[in-house]
Design an enzyme around this catalytic site. Sequence first.
Site, PDB file in Angstrom:
ATOM      1  CG  ASN A  61      -0.404  -0.099   2.534  1.00  0.00           C
ATOM      2  OD1 ASN A  61       0.539  -0.841   2.773  1.00  0.00           O
ATOM      3  ND2 ASN A  61      -0.966   0.632   3.482  1.00  0.00           N
ATOM      4  CD  GLU A  63      -1.522   5.233   4.496  1.00  0.00           C
ATOM      5  OE1 GLU A  63      -2.225   4.363   5.029  1.00  0.00           O
ATOM      6  OE2 GLU A  63      -0.941   6.125   5.149  1.00  0.00           O
ATOM      7  CG  ASN A  64      -0.659  11.248  -2.349  1.00  0.00           C
ATOM      8  OD1 ASN A  64      -1.130  12.342  -2.053  1.00  0.00           O
ATOM      9  ND2 ASN A  64       0.241  11.079  -3.297  1.00  0.00           N
ATOM     10  CB  ALA A  65      -0.353  14.383   1.714  1.00  0.00           C
ATOM     11  CE1 TYR A  67      -4.380  11.028   4.695  1.00  0.00           C
ATOM     12  CE2 TYR A  67      -6.503  11.893   5.359  1.00  0.00           C
ATOM     13  CZ  TYR A  67      -5.172  11.663   5.625  1.00  0.00           C
ATOM     14  OH  TYR A  67      -4.640  12.062   6.809  1.00  0.00           O
ATOM     15  CB  CYS A  72      -5.124  -1.203  -2.118  1.00  0.00           C
ATOM     16  SG  CYS A  72      -6.469  -0.239  -1.447  1.00  0.00           S
ATOM     17  CD  GLU A  74      -5.220  -5.881  -1.384  1.00  0.00           C
ATOM     18  OE1 GLU A  74      -5.892  -6.352  -0.461  1.00  0.00           O
ATOM     19  OE2 GLU A  74      -4.816  -4.697  -1.396  1.00  0.00           O
ATOM     20  CB  CYS A 105     -10.787  -2.429  -0.035  1.00  0.00           C
ATOM     21  SG  CYS A 105      -9.990  -1.834  -1.545  1.00  0.00           S
ATOM     22  CB  CYS A 108      -8.356  -4.650  -3.816  1.00  0.00           C
ATOM     23  SG  CYS A 108      -7.214  -3.302  -3.477  1.00  0.00           S
TER      24      CYS A 108
END
Length: 157
Positions: A61, A63-65, A67, A72, A74, A105, A108
């Site tokens: 995964n 992440e980014n500021a 969101y 993910c 997968e 999720c 995915c």
Amino acid sequence: MSSINPQLTADAKRFSLDVRQIQELGQKAIEAKARAHCPYSHFRVGAALLTPSGAYITGVNVENASYPVGVCAERCAVAKAVSDGEKVFRAIAVATDISPPASPCGSCRQNLREFCGLEMPIFMYDVKGEYVVMTLGELLPMSFGPDHLKADGSTAT
């Protein structure tokens, strides 16, 4: 001499995989988890895909500021595989730091549906390295996939 977990043997037989392939798939997902970029949620996820040729393709995964821009594990693994020319998969493992393990999720699951049959196993590993396995069809019942569309993009009848 160590004994093999009977459930692992049964799952290998059920999904036409070798015990070693399931073990390696899980280990690669667990190892990938350490490379996750999750400074906001601190929820590490690693994934590993198994191709018909026996190759393992991992993802994490990211992440980014902002969101919604995050990816993910997968979908990261699928994108990496497709960019390398792989579009067929035999199994996927997903590893997290919680117990019971987390499942992919909805996004995915749908992304996997694009490339995988409903019978494909999804091995979900918890913080202790123990897994639960379900098929894509079990996790995504009544799914919509490429087989529902014609080549021209219209819906199949």
